[in-house]
Design an enzyme around this catalytic site. Structure first.
Site: not given
Lengths: 309, 309, 309, 309
Positions: A167, A137
């Protein structure tokens, strides 16, 4: 698991009036997301306030979502933590629940000193859930950690057996496009800036994770549909609506403002947890009025009607 | 508790070879600190890697220090966490142990949006240990949270009944001096930049918390002594030695380098924990050689001899 | 030229009502500085708005100061510019006037990519005034260029024949102390943060350049005197007065606020030049009232009386 | 002047071996740009090293370009300067030459303290060329000035009679899209990140200014063409080629590397001017080899062939 397509809602934390987490409301949240056409849910991330919660709370929330979703949509669990040991506990627990994927931000108090230190850290976390796809992320504006993502992909492929993708929450679409195309598109790079979904689609985005998908998914699904049908004018108009809505969020404080919108739409997420401060009641009203004046809610509704599926 | 005078060592985390925390070595660490003339120990802070540890580990370390110290010097426990709920658990636990003070950094994933949000957050943590003096731990370069500390003092006095002062880790000595003098010196403002101890003394510092006090306290105690005796030339020379040592730390990576020095001095702190990376063996050697060439170790030894107490 | 001792005033730009520079007032400014006990004047720097002025204006101002000073105090001319070619013109011109020293910030639009690029750039500027001592003007918070100053000193010694030292405007006193002591104190390192003068003295500062010395030199000269006489309590109290005054400046906008103070003390510097905005008349009044309430002006006056020379 | 469509090349400064500007080569540069299909040229901007040049040099370069172009393509002159007075001279001079537009960055030593201070400053510059369309040049990563551009547009419309639009050099496409759509698209918002041209087209970009258009315009014109023809796959592939090329530039140092490419393509721009450092000869070779290996030059050539016009 193949690459994720469509919208993943970064769902919000729900609290009771006494500040404790509210698990009872999660089924209702989930049904709404499914009804709204979401492809999945991302829990305990930034908007889900993972770093504000205790380990036990995060585990309980994951369990409640897995049960409520019951394999109908994708469940991704954010396990990032300032302590990699705690992150490993969360990862192992998530795997035990059979989630579709886990994701983690970098450790964010001590910053990894290099891409290598970052990848080794992520590998350590992923090793606690070896059967579960792992997504890094990347959110530099919150963690302060801004690494070269192509270098990251190369090293992650080598050192993290369960590595699946990133992400990607940053506006640098040239790097995003490069990640999408790295090694013939081997990795799954989910886009994380809702207000830039249309330009991300233009460079090849297939999946996206975002907080405003929680309450405005029809708008974004219609953007995707229009983009695919080459109805660029409508896609831009709807993206502008998203931008205007986000401008209102920023004006009032993004997470508290979004929680107020969700509340207005009928799901009571309860009070904010520190260090986030609840919007004043008068500000909540101003926010909703502003969004109504911008015709935000009616546009989202129209998108439901216009949607072809 | 009156204001803290003298040096507080920000002690390092100790690990076994398998990466688990090493509690057995804590009595030895404590005896060394007491022998070196420390006024206290600050545990599970930045150098103690609090944010890298689990809640259970932090509690176990606090217990071991309290037991080993046995009220001979001050024990301050850092309870800061990205989750204020977890921080409260740590605060309550520390109070149960009878520690002299607790301290907390700001929540550091979600940043408080104002001084008020910061103070309310600290008040919430402090409320879990109402009988224990509370120090805010201000360290902007690590947390990214840089607030006006005078505004903080005013509001903290009002909202945190157990508020005692600030661990001030920044080079902005004008603000530091202003904090020291705020309301006729009502608050205890501990200085946190070891390499700037002498100039901090010049503006009125009485107490200081730092990592290099762990292994070089005699040097700094001699700086204090020289400063008080108006032997400015010697104080500056010794401060320069501290600066040169810190330059070596920065060159190799501060925390891992300091852990290597402690190891060289005979206390094996074990491997580094991610995201921190262990120095290579060859770098450890280079570091020690460099410090020996700078006559760091011999200077610290001379300070023990020259010390008047 | 030996090392500079005492205070150098970073004098302000003076404008006529029509916005053109006011040269006529410079003799009055200079007489005031000399009467106030300044050791020198630094012109066309940050507070002198060098980067806001045209090349011709900067040359005219330099000429007027050199003439007005007439060798009674030191004249340093800032020649820094985004264009090194323009800076060279200013340097050559300053040498032609026989100034005591020139100084330059780094080029600040394109940032040098390394210490070496910075030193080569400074060497190029200095080469246009080979007989005039050159000081690098280090002010990271304005230029965004934060380089290792010890590395800079080493390379500058090698590549800039006229290199004399650094005007050091940063709060990092450990690096400042290291620069002072580099090669047995070979270089002249002038301190540039007025509100941290006392701690800078503690680590060995002899000379300082600052804007508030323009209107409050007696306060700072008394700090130096007290420090030298080991009257630390008074030195701290006076430094606190400086800090409180600077807090007011920051509140209202530093340069415009200081220009208002100079105006209040009887020298009309005229309107502000864009992008700086003039304080509103009501804000000027509030500022003066606030400083009077803090007893700033009366304290400066007392310092004149208490001064032993 | 209606809105600008197509590509504007941000042309590079050309120097003689002795470091002086080379005006003689400008006609050749211009013919190349016209042959390559550029819609215009932007001179003395960032890549044109405006802030590195003297006022006289900037005026001479502007004259040479206006003469060489002879109204065949658009000429925009960047007049930004740390001194607004100098910028006004450049603006008035540019208007005298009959250029199509002027543009200015914010003053970049003293930063405007508010959108209002910024707009007033730009209005002051524009007032020196009242008949010439004015574009604000927004480039936060170089100037450090990051203002809300919608607030800017509102105030600029009110205070700058000749205001036409913004050269927008930032990756924040949501704000870019909002600017494009502000007041029904009243303003001309030129996009400035070459490596993000495709996503900018997706949100509605019509005109773009960039440095790599100087030597690779056919690639980007083909991206535009493909985008308009809905050949998204090819557009993405070509954008990826641009991204890969920019990755090489960043690796070696953007402006010096681009100057080396232009040299390789047959136009000798001469040495770099400080603070920019010339690439070593061996690095120039490595850069060209790397680009050849990436098939950059051959792809640009293919784009010329594939181009439909």
């Amino acid at each position: 698991m193949k690459k994720i397509e469509g919208l993943i809602a970064a769902s919000f934390a729900a609290y009771k009036d006494n500040g404790e987490i509210n698990l009872d409301i999660i089924p209702e949240i989930v049904e709404n997301l499914i009804a709204d056409g979401l492809a999945g849910v991302f829990i305990c991330g930034t908007n889900g306030e993972g770093p504000n919660l205790t380990i036990e709370e995060r585990m309980a929330i994951a369990e409640a979502y897995v049960k409520a979703v019951n394999k109908r949509i994708i469940v991704m669990v954010h396990v990032g933590h300032s302590s990699i040991y705690e992150a490993k506990k969360l990862a192992a627990h998530a795997q035990g629940l059979g989630v579709d994927a886990i994701s983690s931000v970098s450790a964010f108090y001590f910053k990894p000193s290099s891409v290598k230190a970052l990848v080794i850290s992520m590998a350590e976390i992923a090793s606690a859930a070896p059967e579960t796809p792992f997504y890094y992320y990347n959110i530099p504006h919150l963690t302060g950690i801004s690494m070269d993502m192509l270098e990251f992909l190369n090293l992650a492929e080598e050192l993290i057996p369960s590595f699946r993708g990133v992400k990607y929450t940053a506006s640098t679409l040239h790097e995003y496009e490069a990640c999408l195309n790295h090694k013939d598109g081997k990795f799954d790079i989910l886009f994380g800036f809702d207000e830039m979904l249309l330009p991300a689609l233009a460079v090849g985005a297939k999946g996206a994770v975002g907080s405003t998908y929680t309450f405005a998914a029809p708008l974004y699904n219609r953007i995707i549909e229009c983009f695919q049908n080459n109805q660029l004018k409508e896609a831009r108009d709807l993206q502008m609506m998203s931008i205007k809505m986000v401008q209102s969020l920023v004006k009032f404080a993004p997470i508290p403002a979004q929680r107020a919108i969700v509340g207005f739409k009928g799901i009571n997420l309860g009070p904010c947890r520190l260090p986030l401060l609840e919007l004043k009641a008068s500000d909540k009203e101003l926010l909703i009025e502003e969004l109504e004046k911008k015709e935000f809610f009616s546009t989202v509704k129209d998108c439901i009607k216009n949607h072809s599926f």
